[in-house]
Design an enzyme around this catalytic site. Structure first.
Site, PDB file in Angstrom:
ATOM      1  N   GLU A 177      17.106 -23.640  -4.060  1.00  0.00           N
ATOM      2  CA  GLU A 177      16.277 -23.403  -2.877  1.00  0.00           C
ATOM      3  C   GLU A 177      16.381 -24.538  -1.854  1.00  0.00           C
ATOM      4  O   GLU A 177      15.391 -24.850  -1.193  1.00  0.00           O
ATOM      5  CB  GLU A 177      14.807 -23.236  -3.280  1.00  0.00           C
ATOM      6  N   GLU A 246      14.736 -15.021  -8.435  1.00  0.00           N
ATOM      7  CA  GLU A 246      13.350 -15.262  -8.873  1.00  0.00           C
ATOM      8  C   GLU A 246      12.438 -14.163  -8.350  1.00  0.00           C
ATOM      9  O   GLU A 246      12.033 -14.202  -7.184  1.00  0.00           O
ATOM     10  CB  GLU A 246      12.839 -16.620  -8.384  1.00  0.00           C
TER      11      GLU A 246
HETATM   12  C1  GAL Z   1      10.397 -21.526  -6.554  1.00  0.00           C
HETATM   13  C2  GAL Z   1      11.225 -22.485  -7.401  1.00  0.00           C
HETATM   14  C3  GAL Z   1      10.906 -22.316  -8.879  1.00  0.00           C
HETATM   15  C4  GAL Z   1       9.423 -22.318  -9.087  1.00  0.00           C
HETATM   16  C5  GAL Z   1       8.790 -21.236  -8.238  1.00  0.00           C
HETATM   17  C6  GAL Z   1       7.298 -21.157  -8.366  1.00  0.00           C
HETATM   18  O1  GAL Z   1      10.351 -21.943  -5.241  1.00  0.00           O
HETATM   19  O2  GAL Z   1      12.590 -22.267  -7.202  1.00  0.00           O
HETATM   20  O3  GAL Z   1      11.507 -23.342  -9.590  1.00  0.00           O
HETATM   21  O4  GAL Z   1       8.941 -23.554  -8.718  1.00  0.00           O
HETATM   22  O5  GAL Z   1       9.056 -21.481  -6.894  1.00  0.00           O
HETATM   23  O6  GAL Z   1       6.924 -20.916  -9.652  1.00  0.00           O
END
Ligand code: GAL
Length: 788
Positions: A177, A246
């Site tokens: 990110e 994600e």
């Molecule tokens: C994203 C990040 C993850 C985790 C998630 C929130 O931005 O890539 O590692 O932190 O947010 O749980």
């Protein structure tokens, strides 16, 4: 003939795993097959090696193709060039467990993780190297990042775990990110991303590299999406398939925060919508969140539990209905793999956010009917048939005719988890405690630490993250006739300590903690100083180092000052700046240094007058492991830190943010005695602390007729039917009520016969089974609550 048999055998063995992973704008292709890939994040150090096979197996049974994990640099290289891959950190064992289960792996090396993990996964020694700046074109940083990344790749290659070697890993990730925080790094940020891409590429892993949230990802890096919804995502390179690294199944919890929750229907909606709109790879973040053991929680203020409201709960139990509802979705999507990855796509817009997407190949078609309107159901007519698509839902029709799945219609049971007291023999319900104080005299009376400096340092610089605790101590001398003395005096500390305890001449004058989000604050207390030598001792505590944001590595932690003594003399304020005084430092707690938690150190623990509400106190008790296999928790009710006392309390008032702490079975002696040692920093009452197990207590379902519902107590027999009604019952699990129409057949009796005494039962919800109550033409429902 012999050689052919040999060849066939060889082909059979090697076909278990991929050798070639490629991609085009449409999909990822593994050994010649375009795939619809469902994946789930399970972070190996957030559970134990003993739990891995079961978690991964549940992932597979839940319809996943792949397991994704980050790699945690600070855990593996706690001291520069000293590595740890033991126990929970056995990355290779974890990857092999994925392999043994026949799943693919996605390896997010980063090595920046974020992940609510301490310092985002960076080691603090890295920060303490001269001239260091993270995540930019800083030579020292790039050298260290390359060193670690290369080492991980080499380890994985050595075990032949990349798909290009016949192993399970189909994708690798570099950075994480970065695109979200890139702005402040300017041109160096852009150059850094190019360097990351080249460096990763040079490691020659033979599978594609991903860079999530990086819309300038240099080829051949694949830009992927993270978020609650990614159906609108378009990768920068038209040859990149639409991939979602994600999909947040819930959220993490913070001290003082509310319980995060994302509905099952909404997670399913986001996935179905993503595939409706051309998606091809979806990874759940998290599929199993687990536990932030030791000091791994990031922050500040991330709780020990990392449950995440994920399909598998913190302990590895099925979080129903989320787990089951998504499993059904995965099965339907997999059944359409060919049409989804090869079919021609056409869409029909019905207005009011309703649409149909048709995937058509020569062999057949598959359809999605989507309704993005949050309030109204959509009535769709398609090829002569009419369909109702509930508000904010997607219906999937693998043959474009029959509804196989709708994201809003849950036909999976809801499981209600309960905690049971420890039923081990010879274990009284209350624990027998002994105690001893944390020895602070050297600090609060003498101000004596291990090193001195005429400067206030950031906590990370001094502790190297060996502890959350750091003492800052100094002495101040006043002459008898000093202008200050006798005036109204105070100690004023500009602090970025997450929590702070202040002592003057051995007396605790107060404590304070930073409000979440406001980590700069002023601690100020009236103090009476004496003539002669005064000792000021400040104990600074971190509660997880920052893990997110541009330049997060330099967010201050600890007591960065300035520190003043002020005295008011009439209308005159006299200020004495102590910031450049001689400060003495001491890292850590005495009890930790002397390993109070070791079972051998029995002396000096007292069973007499076990104190309540005493700060800086160690408590110890022995206990037997609870019988059975259910996951074990320790209930820390009554203890101080983490209890929510804020005046502006909105939810969970008076309740601790986290009450139960997972104690994996593998931490316990199954037979003999176990020892629990607690450190109470604020003052609390250990008499309420107890060991419990967690399991399914009851199970509910509420489904329309003509569906089949499976009820299961998760490997325990169903003991009774608490409620059952077929007609128009209403209410929620635990509080169902009969409606205005109900079958005259005894629904409870029917279910008792079919289910009680069994570990699971499958119920055909139909009038044939339950009779046909007159519900004025409305669809009938079965509501049932079962006791496990
Ligand atoms: C994203 C990040 C993850 C985790 C998630 C929130 O931005 O890539 O590692 O932190 O947010 O749980």
């Amino acid at each position: 003939m012999v050689s052919l048999r040999f060849l066939l055998c060889f082909l059979f063995v090697s076909s278990a795993y991929a050798t070639i992973v490629s991609h085009d704008g449409r999909a990822i292709t593994i050994d010649g097959h375009r795939r619809v890939l469902l994946s789930g994040s399970i972070h190996y150090p957030r559970s134990t090696p003993e739990m891995w096979p079961d978690l991964i197996k549940k992932g597979k049974e839940g319809g996943l193709d792949a397991i994704e994990t980050y790699v945690f640099w600070n855990a593996h290289e706690p001291t520069r060039r000293q590595y740890d891959f033991s126990g929970k950190l056995d990355l290779i064992r974890f990857l092999k467990t994925i392999q043994d289960e026949g799943l693919y792996g996605v390896l997010r090396i980063g090595p920046y993780a974020c992940a609510e993990w301490n310092y985002g996964g960076f080691p603090v020694w890295l920060h303490n190297m001269p001239g260091m700046v993270f995540r930019t074109t800083n030579k020292s940083f790039m050298d260290e990042m390359q060193n670690f990344t290369t080492m991980i790749v080499d380890m994985v290659k050595k075990e032949k775990l990349f798909a290009s070697q016949g192993g399970p890993i189909i994708l690798a990730q570099i950075e994480n990110e970065y695109g979200n925080v890139m702005g402040p790094y300017g041109e160096s940020g852009k150059a850094y991303i190019k360097w990351c891409a080249n460096m990763a590429q040079s490691l020659d892993v033979g599978v594609p590299w991903i860079m999530c949230q990086q819309n300038d990802a240099p080829q051949p890096m694949l830009n992927t999406c993270n978020g609650f919804y990614c159906d609108n995502f378009v990768p920068n390179n038209p040859n990149t398939p639409k991939m979602w690294t994600e999909n947040w199944t819930g959220w993490f919890k913070q001290w003082g925060g509310k319980n995060p929750h994302r509905t099952t229907e909404d997670v399913a909606f986001s996935v179905a919508r993503f595939f409706q709109r051309g998606g091809t790879f979806n990874n759940y973040y998290m599929y199993h969140g687990g536990t932030n053991f030791d000091r791994t929680a990031g922050g500040p203020y991330i709780t020990t539990s990392y449950d995440y409201d994920a399909p598998l709960d913190e302990y590895g139990n099925l979080n129903q209905p989320k787990y089951g509802h998504l499993k059904q979705l995965h099965d339907v999507l997999h059944s359409m793999e060919r049409t989804l990855t090869y079919g021609n796509i056409s869409t029909i817009d019905f207005g009011n956010s309703a649409s149909a997407t048709i995937y058509k190949t020569e062999e057949g078609s598959s359809c999605f009917f989507g309704n993005g309107n949050e309030n109204s159901d959509a009535k769709i007519s398609f090829q002569g048939e009419s369909y109702v698509v509930p508000a904010w839902s997607v219906t999937i029709l693998p043959d474009c005719k029959n509804e196989a799945y709708n994201t809003a219609k849950i036909t999976t049971q809801t499981s209600m988890m309960v905690k049971k007291p420890n039923e081990a023999e010879d274990t009284p319900s209350t624990l027998k405690w002994s105690w001893r104080p944390e020895n602070v005299d050297n600090f609060i009376l003498k101000g004596k630490g291990d090193s001195t400096q005429t400067q206030l340092f950031d906590q990370k610089v001094v502790t190297n993250d060996q502890s959350d605790y750091l003492w800052y101590m100094t002495t101040v001398k006043f002459k008898k006739r000093d202008l200050f003395l006798g005036k109204s005096m105070s100690l004023r500390v500009n602090s970025t300590a997450h929590a702070l305890h202040a002592f003057v001449n051995g007396k605790h004058i107060g404590n304070q903690h930073a409000e979440n989000g406001k980590f700069n604050y002023v601690f100020e207390k009236d103090v009476k100083f004496k003539s002669g030598r005064n000792v000021i001792a400040l104990l600074s505590i971190t509660v997880g180092l920052a893990n997110y944001g541009a330049f997060f590595e330099s967010k201050p932690a600890g007591i960065t000052g300035p520190i003043f003594i002020t005295g008011i003399n009439g209308d005159e304020t006299i200020v004495k700046d102590l910031s450049a005084h001689k400060w003495s430092y001491k890292t850590g707690l005495n009890g930790f240094e002397n390993q109070f938690f070791r079972t051998e150190s029995m002396s000096k623990w007292s069973v007499e007058s076990v104190p309540f509400n005493r700060s800086m106190t160690w408590y110890k008790a022995t206990f037997k492991a609870p019988l059975g296999n259910d996951p074990v928790v320790v209930d820390l009710m009554g203890l101080g830190k983490g209890a929510y006392h804020a005046e502006k309390c909105l939810t969970n008032c008076g309740e601790p943010t986290q009450r139960w702490y997972h104690v994996p079975r593998s931490f316990l002696n199954g037979e003999g005695d176990n020892t629990l040692v607690l450190f109470e920093e604020m003052g609390g009452n250990p008499s309420l602390v107890s060991f419990q197990t967690t399991r399914v207590g009851s199970v509910c379902a509420n489904v329309y007729e003509n569906k089949i519902i499976e009820l299961s107590c998760d490997r325990k027999p169903i003991s009774a039917i608490k409620f059952a009604s077929f007609g128009n019952p209403y209410g929620n699990c635990g509080s169902f009520e009969k409606g205005t129409c109900e079958s005259s057949n005894n629904t409870v009796d029917i279910l008792t016969q079919e289910c009680v005494g069994k570990e699971k039962c499958s119920i055909d919800v139909s009038t044939k089974k339950f009779g046909a109550p007159d519900c004025s033409g409305a669809a009938r429902k079965l509501a049932v609550e079962v006791i496990c």
